[in-house]
Write an enzyme that holds these catalytic residues in place. Structure first.
Site: not given
Ligand code: EPU
Length: 447
Positions: A22-23, A105, A129, A134, A321, A413
């Site tokens: 998915k990701n 997101r 969320c 986030r 995750d 999802r």
């Molecule tokens: N963060 C910031 N600023 C940003 C972006 C992120 O401070 O602009 C922080 C976040 O708050 C968090 C850390 O950086 O503390 C890492 O977040 P990341 O940006 O890596 O998360 P994401 O890219 O939004 C993806 C996955 C998540 C998974 C995370 C971490 C997708 C669609 N989502 O989210 O997946 O937990 O990476 O590996 O790829 C899930 O599948 O259940 C899920 C939540």
């Protein structure tokens, strides 16, 4: 809203096909906005999130078509998926609406491609969320460094590119480490920027590498993916290609734990163990056997589970995750385990629900102390987010009596046909359907 009724106690045995990630699929679908011509994606899982992304791409002028399932000689398990075609046909609509962004997101991933390709993008700002705050500040900062300009108006981020984006050297890390979708967003934009971009502090997750490989197939020049320093030489044009999505490492890890918690044995097909090294390391210490055999992976356990310590980390560390699912497993370990969440420190909504099923978990700051118990009991519990829901499914599989899991739309999802996959290996899971559920059609979105 659908619910699951899970009658616990069955030992799982058999084989499960792991779906495409998915990701990986979500940002890769968004990256198709960068290409001229049609891109064909194989292995895109059928999930409500991939449906939402298809809908969003439709609103952004793409024609999205899901092909029929290929003929399937297997005896058990849900049908295989047909490929998904994505082709941009209209470049005049550039808004990712709140209605879609609030449910998913990953919608933020259209920002980089829209800015690079069309010079203008409007995206509703995603709020918090079920797993906590986030922010998207790192996405915005990275795109600003490439030359995009942003303002916020009525809950929307409005981005424009006065001239063509320009590559530069930048640091993309944040307080909690690298950002996965932020790295992908900036990488996508840099692929069509003028000159070279060096991303220092880039996320190393396999999903970033999968997107980079697809972009390279489209004609991009990206090196160093899978390491914290990526180099992207901008090109003038990307052309649609064919690409297969990598297997879902989180789904695979969840099923490994399903085997372990039910004292069972599962053969996982289409599972890339190289992406799960920290997970297998922790599971082996718990007492779960994970081995490669004839191109598949076998996970089994005799359920003498040992307590462990685990801290979630960016890849290649243990993924956030799978934190909730590991917690469900450790509820039945022989002693106290310590789970520390370093990526999303508030990602603990499952603690209360697991305790309602007889778990003995106490939270201290970003750490949960899980005292092992002999038995979990069925209860009515509520899904709060995708992975928390998977943890409750695991607990339900082993609990005495019946577990009713409400709001399973969270599971839909991210886990493709999870109840069908589990039933095919011996679980007793029944979906209680909301009367209004409709079946999906093949043209998912049209420009
Ligand atoms: N963060 C910031 N600023 C940003 C972006 C992120 O401070 O602009 C922080 C976040 O708050 C968090 C850390 O950086 O503390 C890492 O977040 P990341 O940006 O890596 O998360 P994401 O890219 O939004 C993806 C996955 C998540 C998974 C995370 C971490 C997708 C669609 N989502 O989210 O997946 O937990 O990476 O590996 O790829 C899930 O599948 O259940 C899920 C939540």
């Amino acid at each position: 809203m659908d619910s699951f009724l899970i009658r616990g106690g069955n030992r799982l045995k058999g084989s499960i096909e792991i779906s495409g990630s998915k990701n990986s699929a979500l940002p890769i679908m968004a990256a198709c906005l960068l290409a001229d011509g049609k891109t064909t994606l194989k292995g895109v899982p059928r999930l409500s999130d991939t449906d939402s992304m298809s809908k969003l791409l439709g609103e952004l002028g793409c024609h999205v078509l899901r092909h029929e399932s290929p003929t399937d000689a297997r005896q058990t398990g849900p049908a295989l998926n047909g490929p998904l075609d994505i082709e941009v046909r209209d470049t005049t609509k550039n808004e990712a609406r709140y209605d879609i962004v609030k449910t998913m997101r990953a919608s933020i991933c259209v920002l980089g491609p829209l800015l690079a390709k069309r010079g203008h993008a409007v995206a509703s700002l995603p709020g918090g969320c079920g797993i906590g705050d986030r922010p998207v500040d790192l996405h915005i900062r990275g795109l600003q460094k490439l030359g995009a300009e942003f303002r916020t108006e009525n809950g929307n981020i409005i981005g424009t590119v006065p001239k063509r984006l320009r590559g530069c050297r930048m640091y993309l890390g944040g307080a909690q480490g690298p950002t996965v979708l932020g790295t992908i967003n900036v990488m996508c934009a840099a692929a069509l920027a003028e000159g070279e971009t060096v991303l220092v502090g880039a996320a190393c997750e396999p999903e970033v590498g999968d997107c980079a490989e697809m972009l390279n197939r489209m004609g991009a020049k990206i090196r160093g993916y899978g390491t914290p320093e990526m180099r992207i030489e901008g090109v003038d044009k990307l052309i649609g290609c064919e690409h297969r999505i990598i297997p879902d490492r989180i789904e695979a890890g969840t099923f490994m734990m399903a085997a372990a918690i039910t004292n069972g044995e599962l053969v996982l097909k289409n599972c890339n163990l190289d992406h799960l090294i920290a997970v297998t390391d922790r599971l082996e210490e718990v007492g779960v056997r994970v081995a490669r055999e004839n191109g598949s992976v076998i996970a089994s356990s005799t359920r003498h589970l040992q307590p462990i310590e685990m801290t979630t980390q960016p890849y290649p560390g243990f993924p956030t995750d799978l934190q909730a699912q590991l917690m469900a497993l450790l509820c039945l370990a022989d002693g106290s385990s310590f789970i520390t969440e370093r990526i999303f420190p508030d990602r603990f909504l499952h603690v209360g629900e697991l305790n309602r099923m007889g778990g003995r978990i106490r939270k201290e700051g970003p750490t949960a102390i899980v005292q092992g118990t002999k038995e979990l009991q069925g209860a009515t519990v509520m899904c709060s987010d995708l992975r928390a829901s998977a943890a409750l499914v695991l607990a339900g599989l082993v609990a005495r009596g019946t577990t009713r899991l409400d709001r399973v739309y969270h599971i839909d999802r991210g886990y493709e046909k999870i109840e069908q996959k589990l039933m095919a290996v011996g679980a007793d899971v029944e979906r209680i359907e909301e009367p209004s559920r409709t079946s999906s059609v093949n043209i998912v979105a049209a420009a």
